[in-house]
Design an enzyme around this catalytic site. Structure first.
Site, mmCIF file in Angstrom:
data_model
loop_
_atom_site.group_PDB
_atom_site.id
_atom_site.type_symbol
_atom_site.label_atom_id
_atom_site.label_comp_id
_atom_site.label_asym_id
_atom_site.label_seq_id
_atom_site.Cartn_x
_atom_site.Cartn_y
_atom_site.Cartn_z
ATOM 1 C CG HIS A 1 2.456 1.965 -4.311
ATOM 2 N ND1 HIS A 1 1.532 1.239 -3.604
ATOM 3 C CD2 HIS A 1 3.133 1.062 -5.061
ATOM 4 C CE1 HIS A 1 1.639 -0.048 -3.911
ATOM 5 N NE2 HIS A 1 2.611 -0.176 -4.793
ATOM 6 C CB THR B 1 5.087 0.297 -0.731
ATOM 7 O OG1 THR B 1 4.688 1.627 -0.386
ATOM 8 C CG2 THR B 1 5.240 0.168 -2.228
ATOM 9 C CD GLU B 2 4.148 -3.507 -4.855
ATOM 10 O OE1 GLU B 2 3.540 -4.578 -4.754
ATOM 11 O OE2 GLU B 2 3.926 -2.678 -5.758
ATOM 12 C CG LEU B 3 1.628 -7.286 1.152
ATOM 13 C CD1 LEU B 3 1.215 -8.757 1.201
ATOM 14 C CD2 LEU B 3 0.735 -6.482 2.080
ATOM 15 C CD1 TRP C 1 3.623 -7.790 -3.034
ATOM 16 C CD2 TRP C 1 1.580 -8.517 -2.464
ATOM 17 N NE1 TRP C 1 2.716 -6.913 -3.554
ATOM 18 C CE2 TRP C 1 1.446 -7.329 -3.228
ATOM 19 C CE3 TRP C 1 0.429 -9.135 -2.000
ATOM 20 C CZ2 TRP C 1 0.207 -6.762 -3.532
ATOM 21 C CZ3 TRP C 1 -0.806 -8.577 -2.305
ATOM 22 C CH2 TRP C 1 -0.912 -7.409 -3.066
#
Length: 402
Positions: A109, A146-148, A300
């Site tokens: 991640h 990771t995290e868009l 995001w």
């Protein structure tokens, strides 16, 4: 028929234990096993187990017409194997239905796509191997960073790895007057499809569902279906992307979130022209309408939908730069504990805890952080990193002697 894509991010970091300056060179184990075990068991009881059971019930009830998509970080899967094998089995049962899609991502991640193509590619490959091992040879075709986090360049790297599509945020400053409810193409490699989150309707469920000050509280299935019916007919795809922990953890069971999800498919089928699809089904059925240009990375997170949740202040940048200075050295070391710690130290959460934002975004950061202040997060991380540097140097010296 128009379609809804439900995508859930499932992630838990390996949290660091309190690590003092005097521990450097003395204690080489960094992870708070008690906290990590306690948290994943708590979230398992509140979210993973009941929500997985509900999704399995819905898939069976609607004979596969209801579908969902997951990306599960490698750190999450490692913790399931260690602390929650019952949760892992419940995910395996879902995937075995054939109506759940799994996406690939970075094992740790991590934010590697912003720093090192080689490390990014390596992390993605390790995650693919993990997914294949745990889910009966499953081979994801779609990627979720990771995290868009996404840019034209990141999309190009993902396309080069053979993925057919990528998910990201439908950020206002990127879309302008355009709608997120279409399939787009990567600007550098148009073969890669880009699916954009409809953040307003996603966040109505993920963030506003239990907010009694929200003008549209309470959110009912009838109200939600009326909103999706108001989407112009030519817009074919509604992407609802959110953290899986929305269900039961961020929005407690007492809010009615499980009842909402149980009733939603029936309301959609009976009162709209929408169905449900996975990302792979969408890109096979819906053509892209043109390129989406994202020259600088988006995500995001927070109001800005940029990288400032993890990078941008002096604490974050210092920690991030010092970490990746070790990349070439770590790659020379054949030691499983060094490689494990290298992956886990890259997890984006460590940098998220160092964020110094204020107001509403700052309160969200505080909610997720185990530290009293961002400065405490930075000091603890840098103490750990200092010891890790010593271990890396010692391993390289050992290798030279052989």
């Amino acid at each position: 028929m128009r379609t809804i894509c439900f995508y859930f991010q499932v992630h838990q970091p390996y949290r660091l234990k309190p690590y003092r300056f005097f521990d450097i060179g003395e204690d080489h184990y960094y992870w708070d096993d008690f906290s990590n075990r306690t948290i994943i068991r708590k979230v398992a009881q509140k979210c993973y187990l009941p929500m997985n059971a509900l999704l399995l019930e819905l898939i069976q009830k609607y004979q596969g017409a209801f579908k969902v998509t997951f990306s599960m970080s490698g750190t999450f899967l490692d913790q399931l194997e260690a602390y929650a094998p019952d949760v892992l089995e419940s995910f395996q049962r879902l995937v075995a239905t054939g109506h759940v899609e799994l996406l690939n991502e970075t094992y740790g991640h991590a934010l590697a796509s912003l720093k090192s193509k080689e490390e990014f590619t390596d992390m993605v490959q390790k995650h693919q191997e993990k997914i294949s091992r745990l889910f009966n040879g499953y081979q994801p075709k779609v990627f979720r960073n990771t995290e868009l986090i996404y840019s034209d360049q990141i999309g190009e790297m993902v396309a080069d790895m053979g993925y057919e599509a990528i998910l990201t945020e439908g950020a206002k400053h990127i879309l302008g007057w355009k709608s997120p409810n279409y399939v787009y193409n990567n600007a550098n490699n148009p073969k890669l499809k880009v699916l954009l989150k409809n953040f307003r309707l996603s966040d109505d469920i993920a963030f506003r569902f239990s907010n009694r000050t929200w003008a549209d509280y309470p959110l009912t299935t009838d109200k939600f279906v009326n909103w999706i019916n108001a989407i112009p007919k030519e817009e074919q795809v509604l992407n609802l992307f959110m953290d899986y922990e929305t269900f039961g953890e961020h929005q407690w069971a007492e809010t009615g979130i499980f009842e909402f999800m149980r009733a939603l498919p029936d309301a959609v089928f009976k009162h709209s022209d929408f169905g449900f699809s996975t990302p792979t089904e969408i890109i096979n059925q819906v053509p892209g309408i043109g390129k989406i240009f994202v020259p600088t990375p988006i995500s995001w997170a927070d109001e800005e939908r940029d990288l400032t949740a993890w990078l941008g202040n002096d604490l974050q940048d210092e920690a991030f730069d010092r970490l990746y200075e070790l990349e070439n050295q770590v790659k020379k070391i054949d030691d499983p504990e060094i490689q494990r710690d290298w992956k886990y130290l890259q997890t984006s959460d460590h940098f998220y805890y160092m964020c110094t934002k204020f107001f509403s975004d700052g309160s969200v950061h505080e909610y997720f952080s185990p530290y009293d202040t961002p400065y405490d997060a930075f000091i603890n991380y840098m103490n750990v990193l200092s010891d890790f540097v010593l271990r890396v140097k010692a391993k390289l010296k050992e290798a030279e002697k052989v």
